[in-house]
Design a protein around this motif. Structure first.
Motif, short mmCIF file in Angstrom:
data_model
loop_
_atom_site.label_atom_id
_atom_site.label_comp_id
_atom_site.label_asym_id
_atom_site.label_seq_id
_atom_site.Cartn_x
_atom_site.Cartn_y
_atom_site.Cartn_z
N VAL A 75 0.86 -1.17 0.00
CA VAL A 75 0.00 0.00 0.00
C VAL A 75 0.90 1.22 0.00
O VAL A 75 1.88 1.29 0.75
N ALA A 76 0.58 2.19 -0.86
CA ALA A 76 1.39 3.40 -0.98
C ALA A 76 0.65 4.59 -0.38
O ALA A 76 -0.58 4.66 -0.41
N ILE A 77 1.43 5.52 0.15
CA ILE A 77 0.92 6.82 0.56
C ILE A 77 1.84 7.87 -0.05
O ILE A 77 3.05 7.68 -0.10
N CYS A 78 1.24 8.94 -0.54
CA CYS A 78 2.03 10.01 -1.13
C CYS A 78 1.27 11.33 -1.02
O CYS A 78 0.06 11.35 -0.82
N ALA A 79 2.00 12.42 -1.17
CA ALA A 79 1.37 13.73 -1.28
C ALA A 79 0.74 13.80 -2.67
O ALA A 79 1.40 13.54 -3.66
N GLY A 80 -0.54 14.07 -2.73
CA GLY A 80 -1.19 14.12 -4.02
C GLY A 80 -2.70 14.13 -3.92
O GLY A 80 -3.26 14.17 -2.83
N ASN A 81 -3.32 14.07 -5.08
CA ASN A 81 -4.78 13.99 -5.16
C ASN A 81 -5.16 13.15 -6.37
O ASN A 81 -4.31 12.81 -7.18
N VAL A 82 -6.43 12.83 -6.46
CA VAL A 82 -6.89 11.93 -7.53
C VAL A 82 -6.63 12.53 -8.92
O VAL A 82 -6.25 11.82 -9.84
N GLU A 83 -6.83 13.83 -9.07
CA GLU A 83 -6.68 14.47 -10.38
C GLU A 83 -5.24 14.43 -10.89
O GLU A 83 -5.00 14.14 -12.05
N SER A 84 -4.28 14.76 -10.02
CA SER A 84 -2.88 14.86 -10.48
C SER A 84 -2.01 13.70 -10.04
O SER A 84 -0.85 13.63 -10.42
N GLY A 85 -2.51 12.80 -9.24
CA GLY A 85 -1.70 11.70 -8.74
C GLY A 85 -0.71 12.18 -7.69
O GLY A 85 -0.90 13.21 -7.06
N CYS A 86 0.37 11.43 -7.50
CA CYS A 86 1.39 11.79 -6.53
C CYS A 86 2.21 12.96 -7.08
O CYS A 86 2.74 12.88 -8.17
N HIS A 87 2.28 14.05 -6.33
CA HIS A 87 2.98 15.23 -6.82
C HIS A 87 4.10 15.72 -5.90
O HIS A 87 4.74 16.72 -6.19
N ALA A 88 4.35 15.05 -4.80
CA ALA A 88 5.50 15.31 -3.91
C ALA A 88 5.41 16.59 -3.08
O ALA A 88 6.34 16.90 -2.37
N ASP A 89 4.31 17.33 -3.14
CA ASP A 89 4.21 18.58 -2.39
C ASP A 89 3.19 18.43 -1.25
O ASP A 89 1.99 18.53 -1.46
N TRP A 90 3.70 18.22 -0.04
CA TRP A 90 2.85 18.08 1.12
C TRP A 90 2.25 19.41 1.56
O TRP A 90 1.38 19.47 2.40
N GLY A 91 2.72 20.52 0.98
CA GLY A 91 2.27 21.85 1.37
C GLY A 91 0.78 22.07 1.20
O GLY A 91 0.20 22.90 1.89
N GLY A 92 0.16 21.34 0.30
CA GLY A 92 -1.29 21.47 0.11
C GLY A 92 -2.09 20.69 1.13
O GLY A 92 -3.31 20.79 1.18
N GLY A 93 -1.41 19.89 1.94
CA GLY A 93 -2.09 19.11 2.97
C GLY A 93 -3.00 18.03 2.41
O GLY A 93 -4.02 17.70 3.00
N ALA A 124 -2.56 29.54 8.00
CA ALA A 124 -1.79 29.62 9.23
C ALA A 124 -0.79 28.48 9.40
O ALA A 124 0.13 28.58 10.19
N VAL A 125 -0.95 27.39 8.66
CA VAL A 125 -0.13 26.19 8.89
C VAL A 125 0.58 25.77 7.61
O VAL A 125 0.00 25.83 6.52
N ARG A 126 1.83 25.34 7.77
CA ARG A 126 2.61 24.82 6.64
C ARG A 126 3.02 23.38 6.93
O ARG A 126 3.27 23.03 8.08
N ILE A 127 3.10 22.57 5.88
CA ILE A 127 3.63 21.21 5.99
C ILE A 127 4.81 21.12 5.05
O ILE A 127 4.69 21.38 3.86
N LEU A 128 5.96 20.75 5.61
CA LEU A 128 7.19 20.61 4.83
C LEU A 128 7.69 19.18 4.98
O LEU A 128 7.52 18.56 6.02
N ALA A 129 8.34 18.68 3.95
CA ALA A 129 8.84 17.31 3.97
C ALA A 129 10.31 17.28 3.61
O ALA A 129 10.77 18.06 2.78
N ASN A 130 11.04 16.34 4.23
CA ASN A 130 12.42 16.13 3.76
C ASN A 130 12.36 15.24 2.52
O ASN A 130 11.30 14.75 2.13
N ARG A 131 13.48 15.05 1.90
CA ARG A 131 13.52 14.37 0.59
C ARG A 131 12.87 12.99 0.58
O ARG A 131 12.08 12.69 -0.33
#
Length: 194
Positions: A75-93, A124-131
């Motif tokens: 099972v995979a988890i990634c930053a993304g949404n159904v429309e664009s798939g995994c996009h690596a940007d957790w900033g959108g939450g 008010a909140v940011r989400i940042l991820a390491n590589r």
């Protein structure tokens, strides 16, 4: 001598309201108290949003890991949404959790979507991820976290206030065993990459 109920002199004036001076003093005090309370209130709102966001993300990783174990498949988890798939940007939450039979980090037609989730961040909140956390994380059927190439996966997601407040942030740290833990992080007035 008989006492009269009638008052004379200064006591005879009827006091039914406030004078202009009294109203101005009360308004000044109320304004001063609001100015003092406003920063504390905004700090509480930031803390509340960071807590909600970190709890939502932590739950998503638990769901992904438990799904891998219960379904006995990757099972995979990634930053993304159904429309664009995994996009690596957790900033959108936002994130995707899906079965990943071929371990390619993409939701293919023959794989099932488990969760299309998001955290309500506001400004008010940011989400940042390491590589390592920018890449899809695969959970092995025994619960271990892996990268797409099969190496163990470990990384950090940092949730912190977007303002320059001194509110402490939260680091969500994924271990190679697939377990995630929360750890307070003193951001020192700036929200930086973990």
């Amino acid at each position: 001598m008989m006492q009269s109920d009638c008052l004379t002199g200064p006591e005879a004036h009827d006091h039914r309201g406030f004078s202009l001076v009294e109203m101005l003093v009360a308004a000044s005090i109320a304004g001063l108290m609001a100015a003092i309370a406003a920063p504390s209130f905004s700090h509480l709102i930031e803390q509340h949003r960071m807590t909600i966001s970190s709890n939502a993300l932590m739950s998503a990783f638990v769901i992904a890991r438990q799904s891998a174990i219960s379904k006995n498949q990757f099972v995979a988890i990634c930053a993304g949404n159904v429309e664009s798939g995994c996009h690596a940007d957790w900033g959108g939450g936002e994130w995707l959790i899906f079965t990943d039979r071929n371990r390619n980090g993409r939701l293919d037609m023959d794989e099932s979507l488990i969760q299309d989730g998001s955290a309500t961040l506001g400004r008010a909140v940011r989400i940042l991820a390491n590589r390592p956390m920018k890449m899809p994380i695969l959970f092995h059927p025994i619960g271990h976290a892996e990268q797409l190439n099969g190496a163990f996966a470990a990384g950090t997601l940092r949730i912190c206030a977007a303002s320059t407040s001194s509110a402490p942030g939260v680091d969500l740290i994924l271990s190679k065993s697939g377990q995630m833990r929360a750890q307070a992080h003193d951001v020192g007035g700036s929200c930086t990459q973990p």
